[in-house]
Design a protein around this motif. Sequence first.
Motif, PDB file in Angstrom:
ATOM      1  N   LYS A  44      52.480  64.711  20.329  1.00 24.23           N
ATOM      2  CA  LYS A  44      51.590  63.830  21.104  1.00 24.23           C
ATOM      3  C   LYS A  44      52.129  62.402  21.149  1.00 24.23           C
ATOM      4  O   LYS A  44      51.417  61.431  20.907  1.00 24.23           O
ATOM      5  N   GLN A  45      53.413  62.296  21.471  1.00 29.20           N
ATOM      6  CA  GLN A  45      54.064  60.999  21.553  1.00 29.20           C
ATOM      7  C   GLN A  45      54.020  60.472  22.986  1.00 29.20           C
ATOM      8  O   GLN A  45      53.783  61.217  23.944  1.00 29.20           O
ATOM      9  N   THR A  46      54.292  59.188  23.118  1.00 27.07           N
ATOM     10  CA  THR A  46      54.413  58.561  24.438  1.00 27.07           C
ATOM     11  C   THR A  46      55.899  58.475  24.797  1.00 27.07           C
ATOM     12  O   THR A  46      56.710  58.058  23.964  1.00 27.07           O
ATOM     13  N   ALA A  47      56.236  58.880  25.994  1.00 30.65           N
ATOM     14  CA  ALA A  47      57.648  58.894  26.383  1.00 30.65           C
ATOM     15  C   ALA A  47      57.816  58.626  27.866  1.00 30.65           C
ATOM     16  O   ALA A  47      56.882  58.807  28.662  1.00 30.65           O
ATOM     17  N   ILE A  48      59.007  58.177  28.217  1.00 27.62           N
ATOM     18  CA  ILE A  48      59.398  58.012  29.624  1.00 27.62           C
ATOM     19  C   ILE A  48      60.706  58.771  29.826  1.00 27.62           C
ATOM     20  O   ILE A  48      61.655  58.603  29.056  1.00 27.62           O
ATOM     21  N   MET A  49      60.749  59.598  30.840  1.00 26.24           N
ATOM     22  CA  MET A  49      61.970  60.301  31.237  1.00 26.24           C
ATOM     23  C   MET A  49      62.438  59.714  32.565  1.00 26.24           C
ATOM     24  O   MET A  49      61.638  59.587  33.503  1.00 26.24           O
ATOM     25  N   SER A 174      56.096  56.676  18.915  1.00 25.64           N
ATOM     26  CA  SER A 174      55.025  57.386  18.199  1.00 25.64           C
ATOM     27  C   SER A 174      53.674  56.747  18.449  1.00 25.64           C
ATOM     28  O   SER A 174      52.630  57.346  18.166  1.00 25.64           O
ATOM     29  N   LYS A 175      53.679  55.536  19.013  1.00 26.09           N
ATOM     30  CA  LYS A 175      52.428  54.856  19.346  1.00 26.09           C
ATOM     31  C   LYS A 175      51.834  55.463  20.611  1.00 26.09           C
ATOM     32  O   LYS A 175      52.550  55.957  21.479  1.00 26.09           O
ATOM     33  N   GLN A 176      50.536  55.407  20.725  1.00 25.94           N
ATOM     34  CA  GLN A 176      49.852  55.932  21.893  1.00 25.94           C
ATOM     35  C   GLN A 176      49.136  54.813  22.643  1.00 25.94           C
ATOM     36  O   GLN A 176      49.038  53.681  22.159  1.00 25.94           O
ATOM     37  N   GLY A 177      48.623  55.136  23.823  1.00 25.33           N
ATOM     38  CA  GLY A 177      47.883  54.154  24.613  1.00 25.33           C
ATOM     39  C   GLY A 177      48.784  53.082  25.193  1.00 25.33           C
ATOM     40  O   GLY A 177      49.982  53.269  25.403  1.00 25.33           O
ATOM     41  N   ARG A 182      53.954  50.122  26.499  1.00 25.67           N
ATOM     42  CA  ARG A 182      54.745  48.885  26.531  1.00 25.67           C
ATOM     43  C   ARG A 182      56.085  49.069  25.818  1.00 25.67           C
ATOM     44  O   ARG A 182      57.115  48.580  26.274  1.00 25.67           O
ATOM     45  N   ILE A 183      56.058  49.800  24.712  1.00 25.21           N
ATOM     46  CA  ILE A 183      57.293  50.003  23.940  1.00 25.21           C
ATOM     47  C   ILE A 183      58.310  50.812  24.740  1.00 25.21           C
ATOM     48  O   ILE A 183      59.476  50.423  24.866  1.00 25.21           O
ATOM     49  N   VAL A 184      57.890  51.964  25.283  1.00 23.21           N
ATOM     50  CA  VAL A 184      58.842  52.825  26.001  1.00 23.21           C
ATOM     51  C   VAL A 184      59.276  52.191  27.320  1.00 23.21           C
ATOM     52  O   VAL A 184      60.420  52.363  27.753  1.00 23.21           O
ATOM     53  N   LEU A 215      56.117  59.206  33.323  1.00 22.37           N
ATOM     54  CA  LEU A 215      55.521  58.980  32.015  1.00 22.37           C
ATOM     55  C   LEU A 215      55.003  60.289  31.427  1.00 22.37           C
ATOM     56  O   LEU A 215      54.410  61.102  32.116  1.00 22.37           O
ATOM     57  N   VAL A 216      55.263  60.470  30.128  1.00 20.97           N
ATOM     58  CA  VAL A 216      54.724  61.607  29.384  1.00 20.97           C
ATOM     59  C   VAL A 216      53.840  61.022  28.280  1.00 20.97           C
ATOM     60  O   VAL A 216      54.329  60.331  27.384  1.00 20.97           O
ATOM     61  N   ALA A 217      52.544  61.239  28.363  1.00 21.02           N
ATOM     62  CA  ALA A 217      51.622  60.635  27.394  1.00 21.02           C
ATOM     63  C   ALA A 217      50.457  61.586  27.111  1.00 21.02           C
ATOM     64  O   ALA A 217      50.171  62.478  27.879  1.00 21.02           O
TER      65      ALA A 217
END
Length: 217
Positions: A44-49, A174-177, A182-184, A215-217
């Motif tokens: 359940k991570q936040t990611a950008i592909m 590993s942060k969500q929301g 903002r991080i990714v 975005l994958v969230a």
Amino acid sequence: QRGMDNAKKCNLFHDSTYSNRKGHESTHAVLEKVNIMDLIVLRKQTAIMAPVDVAGCYDNIVPQIAALPMESIGMPHSATLTNIKVMANLKQRVRTAYGLSKDLYSSSPNDPLQDEGQGKGGSPPSWAIQCSFMLHSLFSMTEGCKISCSRGLLSIERHAETFVDDKDMIAISSKQGQEGLRIVQSNMEKRIHTWANLVHLTGGSLELVKTAWWLVA
């Protein structure tokens, strides 16, 4: 071929490059991408592909620049110099479905044509080793995504999966929301800009119509 064999022997190819060598086919790149996506979903991570494409690829290889990495894998200077002279003085025709053009075109001091061209046997290895050097630079200037096993005993850092000129970049947090987004987003923006600059410095440019992100969230 001897240069490519020497590059493999000396481990000069970047781990993220697939094609032009056994054990690094397109299916391996797809499998690694699927595995990473599965991990993102499970944790359940936040990611950008971001799929990023290089325009022209072989048509934008500058022989004078490509000679530097080619000589680093053992190609004699006389061979790279010969290639530069041949490409500079080569007279070319355009092949279409209707046949070969009657008119010829070639490079000139006022209108230089700097490319390896399509269908040339030296183009794929030239791009493969040049791309590997560019990826080493990208990895040294930007932060990749760190992926570790569930017990934390083994971890790897990945920036992208590359097949010829097609690249899939990924940024994970590993942060969500909003914080994770903002991080990714910041990480991905820096990496794409850095890669675009590296491509531009070596004579090419990004194919913007084939470049996007999701975005994958």
